[in-house]
Design a protein around this motif. Sequence first.
Motif, PDB file in Angstrom:
ATOM      1  N   ASP A  89       0.703  -1.443  -0.441  1.00 29.58           N
ATOM      2  CA  ASP A  89      -0.054  -0.108  -0.347  1.00 29.58           C
ATOM      3  C   ASP A  89       1.218   1.493   0.203  1.00 29.58           C
ATOM      4  O   ASP A  89       0.250   2.249  -0.511  1.00 29.58           O
ATOM      5  CB  ASP A  89      -0.578  -0.042   1.153  1.00 29.58           C
ATOM      6  N   ASN A  90       2.158   1.227   0.498  1.00 30.15           N
ATOM      7  CA  ASN A  90       3.005   2.150   0.363  1.00 30.15           C
ATOM      8  C   ASN A  90       3.846   2.115  -0.230  1.00 30.15           C
ATOM      9  O   ASN A  90       4.854   3.233  -0.981  1.00 30.15           O
ATOM     10  CB  ASN A  90       3.263   2.462   1.728  1.00 30.15           C
ATOM     11  N   SER A  91       3.790   1.733  -1.370  1.00 34.89           N
ATOM     12  CA  SER A  91       4.884   2.076  -2.106  1.00 34.89           C
ATOM     13  C   SER A  91       4.579   2.441  -3.838  1.00 34.89           C
ATOM     14  O   SER A  91       2.935   2.618  -3.614  1.00 34.89           O
ATOM     15  CB  SER A  91       4.952   0.146  -2.949  1.00 34.89           C
ATOM     16  N   THR A  92       4.868   2.164  -4.915  1.00 38.22           N
ATOM     17  CA  THR A  92       5.297   3.128  -5.996  1.00 38.22           C
ATOM     18  C   THR A  92       4.749   1.673  -6.963  1.00 38.22           C
ATOM     19  O   THR A  92       5.855   1.581  -7.734  1.00 38.22           O
ATOM     20  CB  THR A  92       5.700   4.046  -6.115  1.00 38.22           C
ATOM     21  N   TRP A  93       3.329   1.595  -7.878  1.00 28.32           N
ATOM     22  CA  TRP A  93       3.355   0.679  -8.594  1.00 28.32           C
ATOM     23  C   TRP A  93       3.535   1.452 -10.046  1.00 28.32           C
ATOM     24  O   TRP A  93       2.549   2.739  -9.830  1.00 28.32           O
ATOM     25  CB  TRP A  93       1.603   0.693  -8.310  1.00 28.32           C
ATOM     26  N   ALA A  94       4.589   0.984 -10.569  1.00 30.94           N
ATOM     27  CA  ALA A  94       5.367   1.791 -12.240  1.00 30.94           C
ATOM     28  C   ALA A  94       3.881   1.695 -13.147  1.00 30.94           C
ATOM     29  O   ALA A  94       4.174   3.377 -13.739  1.00 30.94           O
ATOM     30  CB  ALA A  94       5.813   0.877 -12.678  1.00 30.94           C
TER      31      ALA A  94
END
Length: 415
Positions: free
Chosen positions: A246-251
């Motif tokens: 949830d706190n990552s960045t999906w490319a």
Amino acid sequence: MNKSFYFICLLLMIATTSCDSQRKNELLIERSFDTAIPLYENLLKTTTENLRNYPHSLHPDGSIKYLQIDEWTGGFWPGILWYIYEYTEDEKWKKEAISWTESLVSNQYNTAHHDIGFMMYCSYGNAIRFLDTPSYKEILVQSAKSLCERYNEQVGSIQSWNTRKSKGDINIWEFPVIMDNMMNLELLFYASKVTKDSSFRDIAISHALQTLAHHVRPDYSSFHVVNYNPDTGKALHKQTLQGFSDNSTWARGQAWGIYGFTMVYRETGDKRFLSTAEGMADFFLDHPQLPEDKIPYWDFNVGEEGYHPDWDYQKGMEIPRDASAAAITASALLELRDYVDTDKCHKYEQAAYNMLSTLASEPYLNIEHANPYYLLKHSTGNFPSNNEVDVPLIYADYYFLEALHRLQRKKDHTG
């Protein structure tokens, strides 16, 4: 005299550099379209027998994966045919583009999800660049009306998906809005201009402002999904369904944002959207996890410390790339470059060229016909669900061809 000679030499050097750059662009474009044409001829032969089944990807056995008329990617195939016609000026591609575009006509009344913009503007929106057909404009306006039926004034956004369980069944998404929805707003801006009805434009701007406020983090990374209370408009949950955590960045979500906010700035002139597009682009391009060839991993933070998925993940595995995210971003950057200062212009233009140059080469371009149908390899649809991992995807091809045309138009303008 010496100064004059120096000035002339400088001009010649600049002219030579410009010519070299233009020739590189020409070769890149030619190689890509020359590779694409026989592949799409193969795809046409197969899909013509399956009209209303729209090519999307490949199954594990190598057969074509089709989606039905009401699925989100239906507009990309006719859009590709329009791009091939634009490049070749061959009437046979125009004929096929018209046929496949018109096969989507019933979708103008589709209110089941937010993807009506992808479906209708990538098809009919391309068609109207070549055909002054009144019915096409009417179909696009009706499509915009259908999209607006999903708008909630209290939330100020267009609902992406219907009520559903969230990622990991942590909660219920009552009014989920995804970053991808930014791409559908261009249809609303078009409808507003055609009808002179500002309500379409107002809804698009409201949705973009809510996305800016809740999907975009302070560092210009992004959430995939924001769930709202449909009665109060309050943002309840911020998650990333197709990303690592949830706190990552999906490319690809980041790519949708760069493209979407650039387009909204074009339509509004509102600097808030421009600064957001720049911030999201800089996050993408400057991220330490962006590989040297500029084709991102499917998520920028996959496997990193501090990012914990709520699904099984095998550390140490090879991390798939997402060519579709690169294609979308390259196309967006070739527009964004026109709205920024000189330094940023050069940065974005060079980054777009580097991405396209990589995509137009092995291992991404399907030069050896590893499959007989699609142009780009190595995209990732939904890794957490183990769905469409390291496969060709129709929308990767679409945005790659769009980016090539934007590169072509720049060459023609400056040449």
